[in-house]
Scaffold this motif. Structure first.
Motif, PDB file in Angstrom:
ATOM      1  N   LYS A 175       0.844  -1.561  -0.176  1.00  0.00           N
ATOM      2  CA  LYS A 175      -0.034   0.279   0.212  1.00  0.00           C
ATOM      3  C   LYS A 175       0.717   1.132  -0.177  1.00  0.00           C
ATOM      4  N   HIS A 176       1.861   0.927   0.712  1.00  0.00           N
ATOM      5  CA  HIS A 176       2.362   2.409   1.126  1.00  0.00           C
ATOM      6  C   HIS A 176       4.026   2.460   0.046  1.00  0.00           C
ATOM      7  N   HIS A 177       3.723   1.212  -1.169  1.00  0.00           N
ATOM      8  CA  HIS A 177       5.298   1.570  -2.313  1.00  0.00           C
ATOM      9  C   HIS A 177       5.828   1.181  -1.588  1.00  0.00           C
ATOM     10  N   PHE A 178       6.221   0.172  -0.618  1.00  0.00           N
ATOM     11  CA  PHE A 178       7.648   0.601   0.132  1.00  0.00           C
ATOM     12  C   PHE A 178       8.473  -1.132  -0.443  1.00  0.00           C
ATOM     13  N   PRO A 179       9.223  -0.623  -1.621  1.00  0.00           N
ATOM     14  CA  PRO A 179      10.129  -2.081  -2.213  1.00  0.00           C
ATOM     15  C   PRO A 179      10.671  -2.934  -1.199  1.00  0.00           C
ATOM     16  N   ILE A 180      10.223  -3.442  -0.508  1.00  0.00           N
ATOM     17  CA  ILE A 180      10.692  -5.138   0.624  1.00  0.00           C
ATOM     18  C   ILE A 180      10.619  -5.910  -0.192  1.00  0.00           C
ATOM     19  N   ASN A 181       9.973  -5.983  -1.513  1.00  0.00           N
ATOM     20  CA  ASN A 181      10.642  -7.686  -2.203  1.00  0.00           C
ATOM     21  C   ASN A 181      12.387  -7.208  -2.512  1.00  0.00           C
ATOM     22  N   GLN A 182      12.819  -6.183  -3.039  1.00  0.00           N
ATOM     23  CA  GLN A 182      14.266  -6.075  -3.102  1.00  0.00           C
ATOM     24  C   GLN A 182      15.389  -6.886  -2.436  1.00  0.00           C
ATOM     25  N   THR A 183      14.830  -7.765  -0.879  1.00  0.00           N
ATOM     26  CA  THR A 183      15.227  -8.341  -0.075  1.00  0.00           C
ATOM     27  C   THR A 183      14.644  -9.515   0.301  1.00  0.00           C
ATOM     28  N   LYS A 184      14.994 -10.713   1.465  1.00  0.00           N
ATOM     29  CA  LYS A 184      14.523 -11.677   1.541  1.00  0.00           C
ATOM     30  C   LYS A 184      13.587 -10.449   2.953  1.00  0.00           C
ATOM     31  N   TYR A 185      11.987 -11.099   2.980  1.00  0.00           N
ATOM     32  CA  TYR A 185      11.776 -10.383   4.220  1.00  0.00           C
ATOM     33  C   TYR A 185      11.100 -11.860   5.075  1.00  0.00           C
ATOM     34  N   MET A 186      11.114 -11.967   6.092  1.00  0.00           N
ATOM     35  CA  MET A 186      11.215 -13.376   7.635  1.00  0.00           C
ATOM     36  C   MET A 186      10.186 -12.387   8.478  1.00  0.00           C
ATOM     37  N   ASP A 187       9.699 -13.022   9.017  1.00  0.00           N
ATOM     38  CA  ASP A 187       9.234 -13.183  11.293  1.00  0.00           C
ATOM     39  C   ASP A 187       9.681 -13.965  11.711  1.00  0.00           C
ATOM     40  N   CYS A 188      10.289 -13.693  12.750  1.00  0.00           N
ATOM     41  CA  CYS A 188      10.539 -14.590  14.009  1.00  0.00           C
ATOM     42  C   CYS A 188       9.388 -15.801  14.924  1.00  0.00           C
ATOM     43  N   GLY A 189       8.143 -14.908  14.876  1.00  0.00           N
ATOM     44  CA  GLY A 189       7.141 -15.426  14.750  1.00  0.00           C
ATOM     45  C   GLY A 189       7.128 -17.088  14.013  1.00  0.00           C
ATOM     46  N   LEU A 190       7.913 -16.794  12.972  1.00  0.00           N
ATOM     47  CA  LEU A 190       7.090 -17.894  11.681  1.00  0.00           C
ATOM     48  C   LEU A 190       8.214 -18.843  11.714  1.00  0.00           C
ATOM     49  N   LEU A 191       9.320 -18.346  12.562  1.00  0.00           N
ATOM     50  CA  LEU A 191      10.360 -19.178  12.263  1.00  0.00           C
ATOM     51  C   LEU A 191      10.637 -20.322  13.997  1.00  0.00           C
ATOM     52  N   LEU A 192      10.129 -19.812  14.814  1.00  0.00           N
ATOM     53  CA  LEU A 192      10.511 -20.529  15.823  1.00  0.00           C
ATOM     54  C   LEU A 192       9.556 -21.976  16.173  1.00  0.00           C
ATOM     55  N   TYR A 193       8.457 -22.456  15.453  1.00  0.00           N
ATOM     56  CA  TYR A 193       7.648 -23.833  15.327  1.00  0.00           C
ATOM     57  C   TYR A 193       7.779 -23.764  14.142  1.00  0.00           C
ATOM     58  N   ASP A 194       7.268 -25.149  13.935  1.00  0.00           N
ATOM     59  CA  ASP A 194       6.334 -25.934  12.781  1.00  0.00           C
ATOM     60  C   ASP A 194       5.294 -25.660  13.169  1.00  0.00           C
ATOM     61  N   ARG A 195       4.236 -24.928  12.766  1.00  0.00           N
ATOM     62  CA  ARG A 195       2.594 -23.998  13.332  1.00  0.00           C
ATOM     63  C   ARG A 195       2.135 -25.521  13.481  1.00  0.00           C
ATOM     64  N   GLU A 196       2.287 -26.659  12.119  1.00  0.00           N
ATOM     65  CA  GLU A 196       1.221 -27.690  11.702  1.00  0.00           C
ATOM     66  C   GLU A 196       1.376 -28.777  12.707  1.00  0.00           C
ATOM     67  N   LYS A 197       3.004 -29.245  12.710  1.00  0.00           N
ATOM     68  CA  LYS A 197       3.118 -30.238  13.419  1.00  0.00           C
ATOM     69  C   LYS A 197       2.593 -30.055  14.907  1.00  0.00           C
ATOM     70  N   GLN A 198       3.506 -28.650  14.925  1.00  0.00           N
ATOM     71  CA  GLN A 198       3.632 -28.160  16.804  1.00  0.00           C
ATOM     72  C   GLN A 198       1.906 -27.853  16.858  1.00  0.00           C
ATOM     73  N   GLY A 199       1.004 -27.549  16.622  1.00  0.00           N
ATOM     74  CA  GLY A 199      -0.310 -26.421  17.079  1.00  0.00           C
ATOM     75  C   GLY A 199      -0.324 -25.743  16.837  1.00  0.00           C
ATOM     76  N   MET A 200       0.363 -24.655  17.051  1.00  0.00           N
ATOM     77  CA  MET A 200       0.886 -23.210  17.375  1.00  0.00           C
ATOM     78  C   MET A 200      -0.140 -22.285  16.229  1.00  0.00           C
ATOM     79  N   GLN A 201      -1.427 -22.261  15.937  1.00  0.00           N
ATOM     80  CA  GLN A 201      -2.066 -21.197  15.368  1.00  0.00           C
ATOM     81  C   GLN A 201      -1.259 -20.462  15.033  1.00  0.00           C
ATOM     82  N   ALA A 202      -1.298 -19.502  14.979  1.00  0.00           N
ATOM     83  CA  ALA A 202      -0.164 -18.589  13.742  1.00  0.00           C
ATOM     84  C   ALA A 202       0.658 -18.505  14.139  1.00  0.00           C
ATOM     85  N   GLY A 203       1.860 -18.900  15.282  1.00  0.00           N
ATOM     86  CA  GLY A 203       3.047 -18.859  15.040  1.00  0.00           C
ATOM     87  C   GLY A 203       3.324 -18.085  16.595  1.00  0.00           C
ATOM     88  N   ALA A 204       4.329 -17.572  16.967  1.00  0.00           N
ATOM     89  CA  ALA A 204       4.777 -17.488  18.579  1.00  0.00           C
ATOM     90  C   ALA A 204       4.983 -16.107  18.558  1.00  0.00           C
TER      91      ALA A 204
END
Length: 337
Positions: free
Chosen positions: A248-277
């Motif tokens: 929406k803000h026309h910020f070129p985040i696709n120039q780099t790799k963007y990730m989130d710690c809350g999605l890295l810590l758990y295997d959401r499906e196998k561990q049943g962690m809803q949205a993440g950490a």
């Protein structure tokens, strides 16, 4: 050192001499299990309360970080830290054990990078030779304070995040070998009027985007300057919202790799962690355990870590207040050693 309106640059390049991570059983079974120093097999950790277990993790992380840097408590000028408990008791009681001059801070789940930014500023300015910075959270302490006790067994919606059980600490030094801290951007409080404590990602995402945009505006950089931009604990819901806001803000985040710690810590499906950490320990253990390992090895040359925090309390929630949020960004580079 002030750059733009809300950023610092560290011309003396403070060094992250060592890091230490201590986690609970769920984190020790997740995708990053091999990146942690200590994995406890149960949530009690030999203590008679959850709060004492959280304090123990913080003590262990702080002591191990000093040991890995070949330093003792007397070699550290200041200890900076905080957590999610009322009056930041987990970190403050750990500070009693560590016996280092102590600055207690509260940034909710943004505390990891708030502490690293402040510690780096102190070292960069010559105010200390060594600073210990750290934070922690425990699933069973945080959940009962902000939502429902774990023992209650309440059903959580898909938007809910799982509070991480973990503590992360680092020793920042004036000189030495390790990743260097090059800049930091201090975030503003952003409140979009959300009130649901089971949807923290949505509340925090606008603050994360605001701080990231401020960082690049102040330092006059493009996102491609970094190999990775990682937010703290937006998890699935907040991560999607952040991406929508970047578009929406026309910020070129696709120039780099963007990730989130809350999605890295758990295997959401196998561990049943809803949205993440979520939780102070989330960004702390992912950054100090996994990401800096990659920086040290040269797999990542430059990263921007943007820890996010929801500044609510049980009292503010009971009074029907909305959830103000904040994010702090720290830029870390391979030291070239």
């Amino acid at each position: 050192m002030l750059k733009g309106h809300q950023s610092w640059t560290f011309e003396n390049r403070p060094v992250i001499l060592s890091t230490a991570t201590v986690v609970g059983p769920e984190e020790g079974q997740g995708p990053l299990q091999n990146d942690f120093d200590v994995v406890h097999s149960d949530l009690w950790m030999g203590q008679d309360s959850w709060e004492k277990a959280e304090k123990k993790m913080m003590e262990e992380a702080g002591q191990l970080a000093m040991k890995k840097a070949n330093l003792q408590a007397g070699d550290i000028q200041f200890h900076i830290g905080g957590d999610l408990m009322n009056q930041i008791i987990s970190t403050s009681f750990a500070a009693r054990t560590l016996a280092i001059p102590y600055l207690g801070i509260f940034g909710a789940c943004s505390t990891s990078m708030e502490g690293l930014a402040i510690g780096s500023m102190i070292v960069n300015s010559g105010g200390a030779k060594h600073v210990l910075s750290g934070t922690c959270s425990h699933n069973c302490t945080v959940e009962k304070q902000f939502r429902y006790p774990t023992e209650y067994g309440s059903q959580k919606p898909p938007t809910a995040q799982t509070t991480a059980t973990g503590a992360g600490a680092c020793v920042i030094g004036k000189q030495g070998v390790g990743p260097v801290v090059t800049s930091a951007t201090i975030g503003k409080v952003v409140d979009m009027g959300l009130t649901d404590p089971f949807n923290m990602g949505a509340a925090m995402a606008p603050a994360a985007v605001d701080t990231i945009q401020a960082h690049f505006r102040d330092l006059k950089r493009e996102p491609g300057y970094y190999d990775l931009i990682v937010t703290g604990d937006l998890a699935a819901v907040g991560f999607d919202i952040a991406n929508e806001l970047f578009h929406k803000h026309h910020f070129p985040i696709n120039q780099t790799k963007y990730m989130d710690c809350g999605l890295l810590l758990y295997d959401r499906e196998k561990q049943g962690m809803q949205a993440g950490a979520s939780g102070c320990g989330c960004s702390a253990v992912v950054t100090y355990g996994s990401l800096l390992k990659k920086v040290r090895s040269g797999e990542l040359k430059r990263i921007l870590v943007v820890a996010t925090g929801a500044l609510l309390s049980p009292l503010s929630y009971q009074q029907n207040e909305s959830i103000p949020c904040i994010a702090h960004a720290v830029a870390i580079e391979n030291g070239g050693n």
